[in-house]
Structure formats: C-alpha cells, structure tokens
Design an enzyme around this catalytic site. Structure first.
Site, short mmCIF file in Angstrom:
data_model
loop_
_atom_site.label_atom_id
_atom_site.label_comp_id
_atom_site.label_asym_id
_atom_site.label_seq_id
_atom_site.Cartn_x
_atom_site.Cartn_y
_atom_site.Cartn_z
N HIS A 137 0.86 -1.19 0.00
CA HIS A 137 0.00 0.00 0.00
C HIS A 137 0.89 1.24 0.00
CE1 HIS A 137 -3.50 2.44 0.67
NE2 HIS A 137 -3.01 2.93 1.81
N GLY A 197 2.50 5.03 4.34
CA GLY A 197 1.84 5.59 5.52
C GLY A 197 0.42 5.06 5.62
N GLY A 205 -5.35 7.48 4.35
CA GLY A 205 -5.92 8.79 4.64
C GLY A 205 -4.93 9.82 5.15
N ILE A 206 -3.64 9.48 5.22
CA ILE A 206 -2.67 10.41 5.79
C ILE A 206 -2.24 11.50 4.81
CG2 ILE A 206 -0.51 9.23 5.19
CD1 ILE A 206 0.29 9.69 8.19
N GLY A 207 -2.49 11.27 3.50
CA GLY A 207 -2.18 12.31 2.52
C GLY A 207 -1.20 11.91 1.43
N LYS A 208 -1.03 10.62 1.22
CA LYS A 208 -0.09 10.15 0.19
C LYS A 208 -0.51 10.58 -1.20
CE LYS A 208 -0.62 5.81 1.32
NZ LYS A 208 -1.56 5.97 2.46
N SER A 209 -1.78 10.38 -1.54
CA SER A 209 -2.27 10.71 -2.88
C SER A 209 -2.24 12.21 -3.13
CB SER A 209 -3.68 10.16 -3.08
OG SER A 209 -3.69 8.75 -2.99
N ASP A 227 -1.98 4.09 -4.59
CA ASP A 227 -2.71 3.14 -3.75
C ASP A 227 -2.02 1.79 -3.62
OD1 ASP A 227 -4.86 2.52 -2.00
OD2 ASP A 227 -5.75 1.31 -3.59
N ARG A 237 17.04 15.23 13.16
CA ARG A 237 17.12 16.59 12.63
C ARG A 237 18.40 16.84 11.86
NH1 ARG A 237 15.24 20.68 17.31
NH2 ARG A 237 15.41 22.11 15.54
#
Length: 313
Positions: free
Chosen positions: A139, A154, A157-161, A178, A244
């Site tokens: 995925h 991820g 719904g986390i914002g990959k697309s 997807d 960081r």
C-alpha cells in the site's frame, strides 16, 4: 518465481513463428536464463537445463550445417524430445527441414529474429528478469521525482495521494497510486509498477478517481521506476524525537533489499510535495558524493578546533 507465456515473448521480441502448426498458447517460460546449445550439438547432454529457451546463433548454425545427415537425425531427435520450450534462430537463419521435422513431431516452436545473437539474448534476458522477478504488492504511492523513484507510504488517509498530485502538478511523474507492485530484479534493484486496473489513476477522498494521464498529459506518468527512496508519512507526535541532522541513514527492507527510508511527521502547514522534492534531491546528492549533514558536522568540528586553538593561545 512466476511464469511468462511464450506468446508474450513472441509479441514483445517481435519474433516470427516458423511452426504455426505448433500451439504456443499453453507454453510457459519459467526462468530468465537462456541456452545456446553448442555442446548439445556435439552430443553432450549432461546437465542440460530443459526449461531454458534455446537460442541458435551463427556459430551453432554453421556447425549444424556441417553435420552428416545421420548425426543430424540423432542429435535433433534427442534435443527436441527433451521438452524444451522453444528454439529461437537469430540473424534470420532458417532451420533445415530435418530440424523442422523433429520440432513439429515434438511440438517445439521454432521462432525467428533478425537481430544479432548477443544483442537479442541480452535484451531477452533483461526483459525476462523483470517479468519473472519475485513480486509483492504494498500500500503506497510511487512517484518519479527528478529521476529518483520515491515510494510514499503511511496509513490510509494520511495524505499520500494528495502529495503525489501536488508533485505531478510540479512536473514530476506518477507511477502508481494506492497499490505498488514491487519486483526484485537484482540484489541491488527494486522496480515498482502499477496494477493494470489502477494504472495512471489517483483516488482523492471527497473527489473520487482522477485520470492523471488524461488531465496532465503523457509526460505526467510512467509505467515503471526503480525504487530509490522510501518516505514514510506518520502523524506528528510531540513526545517523539525525530532525526534533525540525518548523519545516519535509516533503512526499510523489501524482498531482502534495503532502501533508504525517511520518516516524515505530518502536521498542518508542512508542504509534503516540497519535502519529497528536497528528500529526492538530497538523496541524489549523497549518491554523487555530497552529504549536507556531514558537511555541517565537519564545519562544526573545524569551528570547535579553531576555538580550542584560540583558547590555548
């Protein structure tokens, strides 16, 4: 490892079928290696791998032409009765009638190419290595960013697309949204592609399915891409400590191959597309021998050394 239908090999390599009476539809190729049967033409069949495609070049062909008829009958009968998937003649060299007779008897397709033997076998092996490579589906989203294959993973719904769509608008290319099919073509190389059904489509929650190729043009998509970098998106956790500096690489593993992985925390205001672009460029710089984190560390060390020397004076 899977299999490839011989008919797909014929189509891909643009081969001419010299034995149309032999049914090729059910013949499958099980491994990417090929064999040039020079030793077999002399009668040596020990350790002969019968699952390989057999390729006849100029050397084998001229040896066959010089064989006495009785030996031809014997060798051809033995070679073609062993269940080999097919025989490919290069340089438009045509098999003699004796060879064709035994090929039809044992239902072995004879195929023809115009290409030189070495160039043809290299191309065939490369293509079969990709098609027969071990494969998994994961995925995620795969995008070509400045020539680097960036796999974005991820939770759903986390914002990959959304990140992929912004990257496409900025001139980069979508490989798959997807679901990404990953193939291991060597100990160093993983290649990603899209399943046929979802190829060139992106799903955006609240909008639906978007055809990237139709909206943004042919230059916005590609079929396959090496996977060079993984970006793992995760919800921001204020109690978690994030890297960081990036002095030490983190890795993730697919099919036994290690790929550099960055864990990127998500919170409002962070531009994921620019982060992905920066990660891709930074990864490319490292491959070319420049490490920004190491450069900063060197500067700090030099500064501390100078200050120590000044204090001693």
């Amino acid at each position: 490892m899977g299999s490839v239908h011989l008919s797909d090999v014929i189509d891909k390599m643009k081969l001419e079928n010299l034995t149309p009476e032999v049914d090729v539809s059910k013949i499958k190729i099980l491994q990417p290696d090929i064999n040039r049967p020079a030793l077999q033409m002399t009668g040596y069949f020990e350790h002969f791998e019968t699952t390989r495609i057999q390729v006849i070049g100029f050397v084998e062909y001229t040896y066959m032409q010089g064989m006495p008829q009785r030996k031809r009958e014997e060798i051809y009968d033995q070679l073609l009765s062993m269940g080999i998937p097919c025989v490919i003649f290069c340089r438009e060299l045509l098999p003699d009638e004796t060879f064709r007779k035994y090929a039809v008897r044992y239902k072995v397709p004879l195929l023809l190419t115009k290409k030189a033997t070495s160039a043809f076998t290299a191309e065939l092996i490369r293509w079969l290595n990709v098609r027969l490579a071990p494969c998994i589906s994961i995925h995620g989203v795969l995008v070509d960013v400045y020539g680097e294959g960036v796999l974005i993973t991820g939770e759903s719904g986390i914002g990959k697309s959304e990140a992929a769509l912004e990257l496409i608008k900025r001139g980069h290319r979508l490989v798959s949204d997807d679901v990404v099919e990953i193939r291991k073509v060597s100990e160093e190389t993983l290649i990603g592609s899209a399943p046929g059904i979802t190829k060139h489509f992106i799903e955006l929650r609240g909008i639906g399915i978007i055809d990237v190729k139709a909206l943004f043009g042919i230059s916005s998509v590609r079929d396959t891409q090496n996977i060079d970098l993984v970006i793992q998106l995760e919800d921001w956790d204020k109690d978690k400590e994030y890297d960081r500096l990036g002095l030490e690489e983190e890795y993730t593993e697919y099919l036994g191959n290690r790929i550099v992985c960055h864990r990127i925390p998500i919170r409002p205001g962070r531009n994921l597309a620019i982060i992905c672009e920066s990660a891709a460029v930074n990864h490319r710089q490292k491959k070319m021998g420049y490490n920004a984190a190491q450069e900063l560390y060197t500067r700090v060390q030099e500064s501390l050394t100078r200050k120590h020397d000044e204090d001693d004076e």
